[in-house]
Structures are given as structure tokens and as C-alpha cells.
Design a protein around this motif. Sequence first.
Motif, mmCIF file in Angstrom:
data_model
loop_
_atom_site.group_PDB
_atom_site.id
_atom_site.type_symbol
_atom_site.label_atom_id
_atom_site.label_comp_id
_atom_site.label_asym_id
_atom_site.label_seq_id
_atom_site.Cartn_x
_atom_site.Cartn_y
_atom_site.Cartn_z
ATOM 1 N N SER A 169 0.772 -1.278 0.030
ATOM 2 C CA SER A 169 0.035 -0.092 0.063
ATOM 3 C C SER A 169 0.939 1.167 0.080
ATOM 4 O O SER A 169 2.137 1.263 0.627
ATOM 5 N N ALA A 170 0.410 2.182 -0.687
ATOM 6 C CA ALA A 170 1.192 3.331 -0.888
ATOM 7 C C ALA A 170 0.294 4.858 -0.728
ATOM 8 O O ALA A 170 -0.707 4.562 -1.190
ATOM 9 N N VAL A 171 0.861 5.736 -0.031
ATOM 10 C CA VAL A 171 0.133 6.895 -0.061
ATOM 11 C C VAL A 171 1.148 7.983 -0.734
ATOM 12 O O VAL A 171 2.306 8.045 -0.421
ATOM 13 N N ILE A 172 0.601 8.801 -1.734
ATOM 14 C CA ILE A 172 1.303 9.862 -2.575
ATOM 15 C C ILE A 172 0.814 11.093 -2.178
ATOM 16 O O ILE A 172 -0.297 11.165 -2.417
ATOM 17 N N TRP A 173 1.497 12.123 -2.327
ATOM 18 C CA TRP A 173 0.950 13.495 -2.471
ATOM 19 C C TRP A 173 0.479 13.826 -3.667
ATOM 20 O O TRP A 173 0.808 13.186 -4.486
ATOM 21 N N GLU A 174 -0.498 14.591 -3.499
ATOM 22 C CA GLU A 174 -1.232 15.110 -4.850
ATOM 23 C C GLU A 174 -0.133 15.550 -5.821
ATOM 24 O O GLU A 174 -0.224 15.578 -7.013
ATOM 25 N N ALA A 175 0.769 16.141 -5.369
ATOM 26 C CA ALA A 175 1.843 16.866 -6.581
ATOM 27 C C ALA A 175 2.480 15.767 -7.217
ATOM 28 O O ALA A 175 2.921 16.034 -8.371
ATOM 29 N N PRO A 209 -4.405 14.664 -0.645
ATOM 30 C CA PRO A 209 -4.790 15.898 -1.358
ATOM 31 C C PRO A 209 -4.207 17.212 -0.652
ATOM 32 O O PRO A 209 -4.051 17.318 0.541
ATOM 33 N N PHE A 210 -3.963 18.175 -1.774
ATOM 34 C CA PHE A 210 -3.482 19.353 -1.169
ATOM 35 C C PHE A 210 -4.294 19.907 -0.009
ATOM 36 O O PHE A 210 -3.893 20.831 0.890
ATOM 37 N N SER A 265 -5.195 7.704 6.795
ATOM 38 C CA SER A 265 -6.699 8.262 6.918
ATOM 39 C C SER A 265 -6.922 9.575 6.433
ATOM 40 O O SER A 265 -8.357 10.083 6.366
ATOM 41 N N SER A 266 -5.887 10.201 6.272
ATOM 42 C CA SER A 266 -6.094 11.738 5.569
ATOM 43 C C SER A 266 -6.183 11.808 4.099
ATOM 44 O O SER A 266 -6.731 12.695 3.573
#
Length: 281
Positions: A169-175, A209-210, A265-266
Motif C-alpha cells: 500500500s502506498a500514499v502519495i502526495w497530490e503533487a 490531497p493538497f 486516514s487523511s
Amino acid sequence: MPAGGRPTVRSRRLGTALRQYRQAAKLDQLEAAEIIAASQARISRLESGHVTARVIEVRLLLDAYGVTDPGVRARLEDLAKHSRKRGWWLEHAEHLRPDYMDHIALEDDATYIREWQQALVPGLLQTPAYTEAVIRTSPDYMTPELVTQLVMVRQARQAKIEEGGATYSAVIWEAVITHPLVSAEVHREQLSAILEVTERKNVTLQVLPFSVGALATVTSAFSTFSFDSEPAVEAVALENLRGTSVLEAPEDLVAYANMYDLLRSSALAPDESAKLIRTLC
């Protein structure tokens, strides 16, 4: 002794576990040494990962430490058996930093991998063209042959999740998806590849998201690894200017596990994240 005279990731993980169980049993190193008819120096080197424990030593020590859980015992015995196992990445050792090989070894053993990236598409999801474009931005001179080798290694790492060998699982910033650091063509190809790979049952990707504000700036990129049937974090790899640092102290593991949970969670839900990515393809 681990190859090259330096602790391997596997021997260090085994040594750390043996030290923690010894301390929990309230035994000192000299007492532990007597259990396996060895010197205190050997126990010290076993616990630091500088020498590899034999399976019989692991069994005797765990018996003395009161460790009866069959799963724990099997996992530690397996580490003893395979701590000197030659990984596929060693075929490329002349082109790879030792810390990078440690990172790959963690991936190779892991059952759960979680990753946070605020600038780049995670390496385990990168297309060859994206990888090459990123590598070529390095301030260090690299020959075309070295670039080709590094691209091959990054692609080989992806077999772990392509074959279902780990839950990723990965979380990436919207940028990462809205502000491409590579050409438009390579970026679109990369986004399409992300959508394809996240259709796998063992892969989840979320976009932070930003709108969440400064949360994305709290920590730089990191990966966490679990090696058992449960997803408890057992190692953390941090990316930095000089390479990768591996953290294994309990307080560090808790901090990064909590940080990943906060980022996850964010972030947008997986389906909402995919929907956003589709609008950019």
C-alpha cells in the motif's frame, strides 16, 4: 559471518530479536553464552548481526528465554537458515550501494510493505521510462550502462508485488500526479501504469490531497516493512541525500507506523484516488 563482514539485514533482524527476548527473560550476555557453550563475545556478535546464529543456537536460546510461540520460533529459525542466502540483487552488487541492497532485502522478505512518497512515484510502481528519467536527474555522473542496470534492478524489485508476494500500500502526495517531474508523455504513461497495477488485489494506492494542508511536509519519504502474517511494523527505511537508513528501534517503529496511519486516514479513498488519476491521463 555475513557476506563482506558487515551485518546483513536478516542477521541483524535475528540478532535484534534474540537480544530483546534475552532482556525480557532478564538474562545477561554471559548467562546466554553459557546456554550455547560459547563466549560472551559470540552472543554480542550474534545480537549485533555480525555473525550468523546457527539454528540449534536459536532453538536453545529461545528455550532458555521462554519463547514458546511456534510462529515466532519458526520465523527466527528461518532467518538463521537464510541469513546468508544469496539474493537476486547481489548479481548487480557492483552497481548498488550497500544501503540500497539492504532496502531490497527488506522488500524481498516482507509480507506487508507500506510507503509514503511526497515527490516521486514509488519505485515499486515506476515504469522503466519514468525510472530512467528520474535516475538521469542525479547530480552524479552515470554511464549509460549503469543507468540501464539501475532501471533493470528497479523493475526486478516489482516482481515481489506482481507475483503477490507481499501486500503493498502506498500514499502519495497530490503533487506527484499533478506536477510531473518528467516529460508529459512519460508522466501520462506512468499514471496509466499506476491505474493498471492498483487493480491487483494486493496493491492499494491513495492520494493525499493538497486540501489537508501541511501534513505532507511533516516527514520525508519512507517505507515500512512487516515480515509475519500480521502487519506489525518491524523495520522502516528512510530515504535521504546519502541513500537509505534503516530504523529498527521499537520507538521508531511505533512513530512511523502511526505516521503512516495518519497519512492513510487523511488521504482520498482508493477509488477516489483512482478517479483523480484518470482525469490526468
